[in-house]
Design a protein around this motif. Structure first.
Motif, PDB file in Angstrom:
ATOM      1  N   VAL A 406       0.911  -1.297   0.065  1.00 47.03           N
ATOM      2  CA  VAL A 406      -0.007   0.012   0.006  1.00 47.03           C
ATOM      3  C   VAL A 406       0.895   1.265   0.019  1.00 47.03           C
ATOM      4  N   ALA A 407       1.941   1.320   0.864  1.00 49.41           N
ATOM      5  CA  ALA A 407       2.555   2.439   1.003  1.00 49.41           C
ATOM      6  C   ALA A 407       3.504   2.452  -0.260  1.00 49.41           C
ATOM      7  N   ALA A 408       3.869   1.561  -1.067  1.00 50.50           N
ATOM      8  CA  ALA A 408       4.707   1.792  -2.230  1.00 50.50           C
ATOM      9  C   ALA A 408       3.551   2.514  -3.102  1.00 50.50           C
ATOM     10  N   ALA A 409       2.558   1.850  -3.729  1.00 49.54           N
ATOM     11  CA  ALA A 409       1.459   2.477  -4.432  1.00 49.54           C
ATOM     12  C   ALA A 409       1.281   3.990  -4.088  1.00 49.54           C
ATOM     13  N   ARG A 410       1.037   4.275  -2.753  1.00 48.51           N
ATOM     14  CA  ARG A 410       0.756   5.471  -2.294  1.00 48.51           C
ATOM     15  C   ARG A 410       1.799   6.682  -2.702  1.00 48.51           C
ATOM     16  N   ALA A 411       3.162   6.218  -2.480  1.00 50.73           N
ATOM     17  CA  ALA A 411       4.073   7.102  -2.890  1.00 50.73           C
ATOM     18  C   ALA A 411       4.413   7.351  -4.236  1.00 50.73           C
ATOM     19  N   ASP A 412       4.052   6.483  -5.038  1.00 49.84           N
ATOM     20  CA  ASP A 412       3.840   6.573  -6.819  1.00 49.84           C
ATOM     21  C   ASP A 412       2.908   7.861  -6.911  1.00 49.84           C
ATOM     22  N   VAL A 413       1.683   7.752  -6.380  1.00 49.49           N
ATOM     23  CA  VAL A 413       0.664   8.551  -6.512  1.00 49.49           C
ATOM     24  C   VAL A 413       1.038   9.819  -5.986  1.00 49.49           C
ATOM     25  N   GLN A 414       1.735  10.082  -4.757  1.00 45.49           N
ATOM     26  CA  GLN A 414       2.124  11.410  -4.386  1.00 45.49           C
ATOM     27  C   GLN A 414       3.191  11.887  -5.126  1.00 45.49           C
ATOM     28  N   TRP A 415       4.040  11.354  -5.777  1.00 46.56           N
ATOM     29  CA  TRP A 415       5.094  11.733  -6.763  1.00 46.56           C
ATOM     30  C   TRP A 415       4.380  12.524  -7.898  1.00 46.56           C
ATOM     31  N   VAL A 416       3.307  11.793  -8.399  1.00 46.92           N
ATOM     32  CA  VAL A 416       2.796  12.304  -9.450  1.00 46.92           C
ATOM     33  C   VAL A 416       1.835  13.425  -9.300  1.00 46.92           C
ATOM     34  N   GLN A 425      -5.224  23.051 -15.430  1.00 46.13           N
ATOM     35  CA  GLN A 425      -6.913  22.859 -15.687  1.00 46.13           C
ATOM     36  C   GLN A 425      -7.026  21.361 -15.849  1.00 46.13           C
ATOM     37  N   SER A 426      -6.140  20.525 -16.282  1.00 52.29           N
ATOM     38  CA  SER A 426      -6.158  19.108 -16.510  1.00 52.29           C
ATOM     39  C   SER A 426      -4.839  18.831 -16.795  1.00 52.29           C
ATOM     40  N   PHE A 427      -4.712  17.279 -16.723  1.00 56.84           N
ATOM     41  CA  PHE A 427      -3.426  16.765 -16.884  1.00 56.84           C
ATOM     42  C   PHE A 427      -3.121  15.603 -17.472  1.00 56.84           C
ATOM     43  N   LEU A 428      -2.127  15.123 -18.136  1.00 51.85           N
ATOM     44  CA  LEU A 428      -2.027  13.737 -18.602  1.00 51.85           C
ATOM     45  C   LEU A 428      -0.767  13.207 -18.100  1.00 51.85           C
ATOM     46  N   TYR A 429      -0.771  12.029 -17.672  1.00 54.84           N
ATOM     47  CA  TYR A 429       0.614  11.446 -16.978  1.00 54.84           C
ATOM     48  C   TYR A 429       0.907  10.401 -18.097  1.00 54.84           C
ATOM     49  N   SER A 430       2.134  10.555 -18.906  1.00 58.95           N
ATOM     50  CA  SER A 430       2.497   9.616 -20.021  1.00 58.95           C
ATOM     51  C   SER A 430       4.053   9.538 -19.824  1.00 58.95           C
ATOM     52  N   PRO A 431       4.504   8.829 -18.853  1.00 62.41           N
ATOM     53  CA  PRO A 431       5.895   8.553 -18.543  1.00 62.41           C
ATOM     54  C   PRO A 431       6.887   8.348 -19.739  1.00 62.41           C
ATOM     55  N   ALA A 432       7.797   8.766 -20.015  1.00 66.12           N
ATOM     56  CA  ALA A 432       8.949   8.203 -21.018  1.00 66.12           C
ATOM     57  C   ALA A 432       9.668   7.160 -20.464  1.00 66.12           C
ATOM     58  N   THR A 507       7.960  12.284 -16.850  1.00 64.25           N
ATOM     59  CA  THR A 507       8.997  11.702 -16.042  1.00 64.25           C
ATOM     60  C   THR A 507       8.451  10.657 -15.257  1.00 64.25           C
ATOM     61  N   PRO A 508       8.912   9.329 -15.316  1.00 64.62           N
ATOM     62  CA  PRO A 508       8.417   8.747 -14.297  1.00 64.62           C
ATOM     63  C   PRO A 508       8.974   8.599 -12.831  1.00 64.62           C
ATOM     64  N   PRO A 509       8.403   7.975 -11.889  1.00 61.12           N
ATOM     65  CA  PRO A 509       9.066   8.008 -10.597  1.00 61.12           C
ATOM     66  C   PRO A 509      10.403   7.911 -10.424  1.00 61.12           C
ATOM     67  N   PRO A 510      11.229   8.354  -9.498  1.00 55.17           N
ATOM     68  CA  PRO A 510      12.568   8.266  -9.569  1.00 55.17           C
ATOM     69  C   PRO A 510      13.226   6.820  -9.459  1.00 55.17           C
TER      70      PRO A 510
END
Length: 511
Positions: A406-416, A425-432, A507-510
């Motif tokens: 749970v914590a790992a998944a939550r950390a990814d969300v917090q980073w995004v 006004q809106s966003f798109l997450y499309s990591p390279a 950018t994907p999470p570090p």
């Protein structure tokens, strides 16, 4: 039995993977924020994904029937992740308690036998094998409906009492549909099938007609009320169906039960996991959906319990319904599938893609049969035999399913969420070059939308709006990046969005 992995981890993990489980959680959290009055969730049916598409909640189960069981834990101060875990505990507990009530009061099983049967219903192998689809956990409304039906079938039930049982029957059916389409549709299907089977026996046919004469007016009255209560769900679901289209039988064909489906326990079962390597089970398409077995001893004892009690109408009806279900739902050699007729001929059947999930429904007759068998042993003075056999049957249900941190998944969300600027006004997450599955990034973005109160073009659901071509969302190379850029421009043109107002996170999470 059902949630040992979560409990033994100290609530560090949650059942399933970061896909369907987190999507179901997303729908529940969106519903809670709607109830709380959050501005970003002011319209329940317009969840802020696939922005700016409307009616997106109706692309899958809205889960309104079980939303209060999540909202209460959030209302007392639990975090979303902890509330979701306790929602699952609550739903499983209600499955157990409703089955215990049915087996004790409706079927007349002994207390010990009813306990074993109720555990089988709430934590049977087929149900826990579907833990990655948490929308399939809540089935207690169906049990209440069956209990109400048994009460209406009793000749001693008066018209006054029957009106109350009729209200419970209709309310349970409506609530089950609001809790999830699969169990709601299967409840209606199996009730209709039970009525047809009842016509085949003189005594049950007489009970059916007598019950309709006595309680028909109450059933009709409450039925009208139930139809009115279902109108919002039906209207939004039909609107979504008109937009995205209905399922084709080709989508369901791979998940029509094979003969092996009824015995397949999966490779994570404690006792039968080794059978998952057998070709009979390993070569089944969409294998994970076909894990509907309950164990050899459980099937034998449940069948024996129903057979020994065949003088009782409820036992004969259940045996008849199970037999007819297996005959019409199984795929035979040469590709013969009687379910094709059901799919095209019964209203709503063409929305049931994973047909083999009806195997979870078999837990109900299995729990009745097992409880009747163990009760018979206890009455004959073999309580120790009943305890031993019941324990082995429950051991057969043991599963070590998948979980995620749970914590790992939550950390990814917090980073995004931290990458979404205040002016977006809106966003798109499309990591390279992201290394995770595309659906994980879609859901990370949807949860980041919660954190920032900003809608996202990302989305994950049972369907997607027409013209939305942002899957896969990973910018793996120059060609995929160009495809995504064009897809964003086309989506913005079609939906009246200013492309410059869409924030891009690439950018994907570090880690």
């Amino acid at each position: 039995m059902a949630h040992h992995a979560v409990l033994l981890s100290g609530l560090r993990v949650t059942h399933g993977d970061e896909g369907d489980a987190r999507f179901v959680h997303y729908v529940l959290e969106h519903g809670f924020r709607y109830l709380r009055g959050d501005a970003a969730h002011a319209r329940f049916w317009d969840a802020p994904m696939f922005h700016p598409a409307a009616n997106t909640t109706a692309y899958s189960d809205p889960l309104q029937g079980v939303l209060p069981l999540y909202a209460v834990w959030r209302a007392v101060g639990m975090s979303p992740d902890r509330a979701f875990q306790f929602w699952a505990f609550t739903v499983t507990s209600l499955n157990f308690l409703s089955a215990l009530w049915l087996l004790r009061k409706g079927v007349g099983a002994s207390s010990g036998a009813a306990m074993v049967g109720a555990v089988l219903f709430a934590a049977g192998s087929s149900r826990i094998n579907q833990a990655n689809h948490p929308q399939l956990l809540p089935q207690f409304y169906s049990v209440l409906a069956v209990g109400a039906l048994l009460a209406l079938a009793r000749p001693e039930t008066s018209r006054r009492a029957g009106a109350g049982w009729a209200a419970l029957l209709v309310a349970a059916c409506v609530a089950q549909l609001y809790a999830g389409f699969y169990w709601g549709w299967f409840l209606g299907f199996f009730l209709a099938l039970t009525a047809l089977v009842a016509l085949g026996f003189p005594d049950t046919r007489a009970k059916l007609f007598q019950g309709l004469r006595t309680h028909g007016p109450a059933l009709l009255l409450w039925g009208v009320v139930g139809v009115m209560a279902l109108l919002p769900l039906v209207q939004h679901s039909l609107a979504a169906a008109r937009e995205v289209g209905l399922r084709s039988f080709g989508e369901a064909e791979g998940m029509v039960p094979r003969f092996a489906t009824w015995f397949h326990m999966g490779d994570t079962n404690w006792l039968y996991g080794w059978t998952g390597r057998l070709k009979t089970f390993a070569r089944i398409p969409v294998e994970g959906e076909h894990r509907m077995g309950l164990g050899v001893l459980t099937l034998v004892l449940a069948g024996a319990g129903l057979w020994h009690a065949r003088q009782r109408p409820v036992a004969r009806l259940l045996m008849g319904v199970v037999l007819v279900t297996v005959l019409i739902a199984t795929r035979y050699r040469g590709g013969l599938m009687p379910w094709w007729l059901v799919f095209h001929g019964v209203p709503g059947a063409n929305a049931v893609r994973a047909v083999c999930r009806m195997g979870v429904w078999m837990l109900l007759p299995a729990s009745v049969g097992l409880a009747l068998f163990l009760s018979r042993q206890a009455r004959e003075g073999k309580a120790w035999v009943a305890a031993l056999l019941g324990s082995v049957c429950l051991l057969e249900q043991g599963q070590s399913g998948s979980t995620f941190d749970v914590a790992a998944a939550r950390a990814d969300v917090q980073w995004v969420a931290g990458q979404v600027g205040s002016g977006c006004q809106s966003f798109l997450y499309s990591p390279a070059g992201g290394n995770e599955p595309s659906w994980k990034y879609q859901i990370d973005a949807m949860w980041a939308s919660f954190e920032r109160g900003v809608p996202t073009l990302n989305g994950y659901s049972g369907n997607a709006p027409p013209g939305w071509a942002l899957e896969p969302v990973i910018r793996a190379d120059a060609a995929s990046a160009a495809r995504l850029d064009e897809a964003v421009r086309a989506w913005a043109r079609a939906r009246g969005l200013d492309v410059s107002s869409i924030c891009r996170i690439e950018t994907p999470p570090p880690h």
